[in-house]
Enzyme design. Structure first.
Site, PDB file in Angstrom:
ATOM      1  CD  GLU A  54      -0.700  29.181 -66.139  1.00 20.42           C
ATOM      2  OE1 GLU A  54      -0.833  28.423 -67.003  1.00 20.42           O
ATOM      3  OE2 GLU A  54      -1.183  30.290 -66.380  1.00 20.42           O
ATOM      4  CG  ASP A  90       0.779  32.285 -68.118  1.00 15.58           C
ATOM      5  OD1 ASP A  90       1.442  32.813 -67.600  1.00 15.58           O
ATOM      6  OD2 ASP A  90       1.272  31.049 -68.725  1.00 15.58           O
ATOM      7  CE1 TYR A 132       0.842  35.325 -71.642  1.00 13.24           C
ATOM      8  CE2 TYR A 132      -0.523  35.613 -73.676  1.00 13.24           C
ATOM      9  CZ  TYR A 132      -0.190  34.921 -72.594  1.00 13.24           C
ATOM     10  OH  TYR A 132      -1.159  33.697 -72.270  1.00 13.24           O
TER      11      TYR A 132
END
Length: 726
Positions: free
Chosen positions: A9, A105, A309
């Site tokens: 990304e 992501d 994350y």
């Protein structure tokens, strides 16, 4: 030789993947190795088309062209990132590229980034999905050894696309309708508007509030105090004469201990962090905005690889993560965490119900440390603060409950009941992870009523040493801070019981990944401003809530939509049905705005004409407390800074100074009265730093921090949707 294309990304993530995968040959927008070609997006490279792409008449902002309801939504390449799109597209068309790994992501928006690029570029070869919760080398290698077919994430993509199309249909149509109807820059959105409604409603409650005087009666009984309470357990007396008469009747009297109860209590460890809870605590302790916390988390996740994350709504981990806990604990045996981490490794079970719960883990588990050994000196101050919060919470959740003995005491004096509470700590448990400078708010409130009590027996007689009448005033509900607003967005409160049940079963307003952007949008649109930590609606924001269609202000309705999107992501709902519902909804909202009799008034208009279009400029406050002039004309967009709150410290009182004026007339000003021309500031700064370039860099950073402006990509997206990330 056949090669696999890897699509990340962001460039930073792509380069890390390339390093781990052995891709060292540099290309224009990609890195290549023996088996893999790694390339990247710049966030979104592709977006939904602007209205004029569908119909020329839609290019003009005109009420008569609304609602705009394209039959089939089209994708276009964002001009500012078209060069990188061509790079990605050319790699996709290479003959030696046989398949692809989607490495954007691991979430709803990341899935959309990749799928739109693939669709626009015409990708028709096999693809697989990389789904990892940390960016460590080990996590990347394990992720590539456990790739999943991309089709398993089709439902997540459909949810993301449905969200984006719904925001186009609702956000753009209502924004245009409000702007055209009231000739002002007004925007609305599925999540933005009900969130703003929460803030304005609270402000109305505060303004309508009328404080009342009350009094409490306290007695000193020789080393400890007791508080008067009535038969209903209330301690406030709203009649001063009654309080004074009660106090007078107690002077010199004796009391009898009528009840002593001792109860063993325990407080379980707090759950690990999800993003919203972390943003709340960071705002409480460090006054970081939700957006700042998210950005710091992204850095700790992507760059330093120390935390997992960030965009998660889960506060637990699944059982498959448990075997990694010893190594994660060993990774935090540094500095002030070392002793406690070693103690947990030696003595505590790591698979506890406070941390491990498969049923409560969604796409990603809670935010916890990775196995990466931290080099704390490499972290900035704010990064250290966020890392500290996460590590302490991680240690806390692995410790035992906090245990204490609570003593409740009742004393009867002249027919009146007085009470006192005391606490004896038996085991610190999870609270050992925290120092006294930071504990949970609820705990602090409880401790405010605690005191050390002497050893007493039932029937024991006590003399009244002193009587005190303490005055107080009822207080209005507190204004929202970012911390309490995040809570309100996650759990909106409504009076209707049926609606409350509905909200309890949904995800609230927005998602953990989007709430920070919603709050930022409210600032950049000048709907709210900050006073200290408090969020206060502007006149523009208050008027917008009244002008916006009633349905769009509903927290319940918006929460239900988020729940529908979650169901689509799980394969349990129809994306087409949802988008169809949004088309009908947008049509109703436009009709409501068109027939509205309400009016909008600028109460912050100056007599300064816009140098571009001649309209009188509006004076507004920025998020950081500065001031600027902006043009009310949507098509003009002129803005000029008047006052910036800087990080430059006053040499006299060391408070932050304001930067006022423009060009050669710029000067720094402090509340203590200190004034300094820009030229003098540069000279003083250069002498202290030894470098003129340091001064230039400092001023450039300050300008970027204060000036509210969009990136080219965000400006392109803003053409079709003022509220792109709701």
């Amino acid at each position: 030789m056949a090669k696999t294309l890897v699509l990340a990304e962001k460039p930073s993530v792509g380069k890390e993947l390339a390093r781990v995968l052995g891709c060292r040959q540099g290309g224009n927008g990609y890195l290549e190795g023996p088996k893999y070609v790694v390339t990247w997006a710049l966030g979104h490279l592709v977006t939904l088309a602007d209205p004029e792409v569908y119909e020329k008449a839609w290019q003009k902002w005109d009420m008569e062209t609304l609602p705009m309801l394209p039959q089939n939504m089209k994708l276009v390449v964002i001009p500012e990132s078209a060069k990188q799109f061509k790079v990605v597209q050319s790699l996709m068309k290479r003959q030696d590229v046989t398949d692809m790994v989607i490495a954007t992501d691991a979430g709803r928006e990341g899935e959309l980034v990749a799928r739109w690029i693939m669709q626009k570029a015409g990708w028709n070869k096999p693809s697989r999905r990389l789904w990892i919760s940390s960016q460590t080398d080990r996590a990347i290698r394990e992720g590539f050894s456990n790739l999943r077919p991309a089709r398993e994430y089709d439902a997540l993509y459909r949810s993301a696309q449905a969200r984006s199309e719904a925001d186009w249909l609702v956000g753009l149509n209502v924004t245009r309708a409000l702007t055209c109807r009231h000739n002002a820059q007004l925007s609305a959105g599925r999540v933005q508007t009900p969130t703003l409604a929460l803030i304005t409603r609270r402000e109305e409650e505060i303004r309508a509030f009328r404080p009342k005087d009350y009094w409490t009666v306290r007695l000193n009984l020789g080393g400890f105090s007791v508080l008067w309470k009535d038969a209903k357990g209330q301690s406030r007396i709203f009649d001063l004469q009654q309080a004074q008469e009660l106090a007078k009747s107690l002077e010199g009297r004796e009391g009898v201990v009528t009840q002593i109860s001792t109860a063993g209590k325990q407080v379980p460890p707090p759950a690990a962090y999800d993003l919203t809870e972390l943003q709340r605590d960071a705002n409480k302790k460090y006054a970081y905005s939700a957006k700042e916390t998210l950005n710091l988390m992204q850095s700790l996740y992507e760059r330093h690889k120390l935390l997992t994350y960030p965009r998660t709504d889960s506060r637990y981990i699944s059982e498959d993560v448990v075997p990694t806990l010893p190594e994660r604990l060993r990774s935090v045996t540094v500095g002030e965490y070392a002793e406690l981490a070693r103690q947990i490794l030696r003595t505590r079970p790591l698979s506890t119900r406070y941390l491990v719960n498969n049923a409560k883990v969604t796409d990603h588990h809670a935010i916890i440390p990775t196995e990466e050994q931290p080099e704390l000196f490499r972290l900035s101050g704010p990064e250290k603060n966020i890392y500290d919060l996460v590590v302490r919470r991680f240690l806390a959740v692995l410790l035992s409950p906090y245990q204490y003995e609570e003593v409740t005491l009742n004393v009867q004096i002249a027919g009146h009941t007085f009470t006192a509470k005391g606490r004896v700590v038996k085991q610190q448990g999870w609270r050992a992870a925290y120092d006294r400078s930071f504990s949970l708010e609820d705990e602090e409130k409880e401790e405010g009523e605690q005191q050390n009590l002497p050893h007493l027996t039932r029937g024991q007689r006590l003399s009244v040493d002193a009587v005190q009448v303490v005055s107080g005033k009822t207080t209005p509900p507190a204004r929202y801070t970012e911390a309490t607003l995040l809570t309100a967005m996650e759990h909106p409160q409504v009076e209707d019981k049926a609606m409350a049940r509905t909200l309890a079963q949904t995800s609230g307003l927005g998602t953990p990944a989007t709430r920070a952007d919603i709050i930022e949008k409210l600032f950049s649109s000048f709907y709210i401003e900050r006073r200290g930590k408090e969020l206060v609606p502007t006149s523009k924001g208050q008027q917008l809530v009244k002008l916006a269609p009633e349905e769009l202000r509903s927290a319940v309705l918006t929460a239900q939509w988020e729940d529908q999107l979650a169901a689509i992501a799980q394969g349990k709902g129809s994306d087409r049905a949802f988008v169809g519902e949004m088309r009908q909804f947008a049509t109703r909202l436009v009709a409501e705005v068109r027939t509205s009799s309400q009016t909008f008034t600028h109460d912050n208009m100056t007599r300064t004409p816009c140098p571009d279009c001649g309209k009188n400029l509006l004076r507004v406050k920025t998020k950081n407390g500065g001031e600027m002039l902006v043009c009310p004309d949507r098509e003009c967009g002129y803005r000029r800074s008047l006052i910036q709150v800087t990080n430059a410290r006053c040499p006299n009182c060391h408070k932050k100074m304001e930067l006022r004026g423009e060009g050669e007339k710029q000067m720094f000003a402090c509340v203590c009265g200190y004034r300094e021309k820009m030229s003098d500031f540069k000279e003083r700064r250069a002498q202290s730093s030894g470098s003129k370039s340091d001064v230039r860099n400092y001023l450039a950073r300050q300008a970027n921090q204060e000036q509210p402006r969009n990136t080219p990509m965000a400006e392109q997206l803003a053409k079709w949707l003022e509220n792109n990330k709701t």
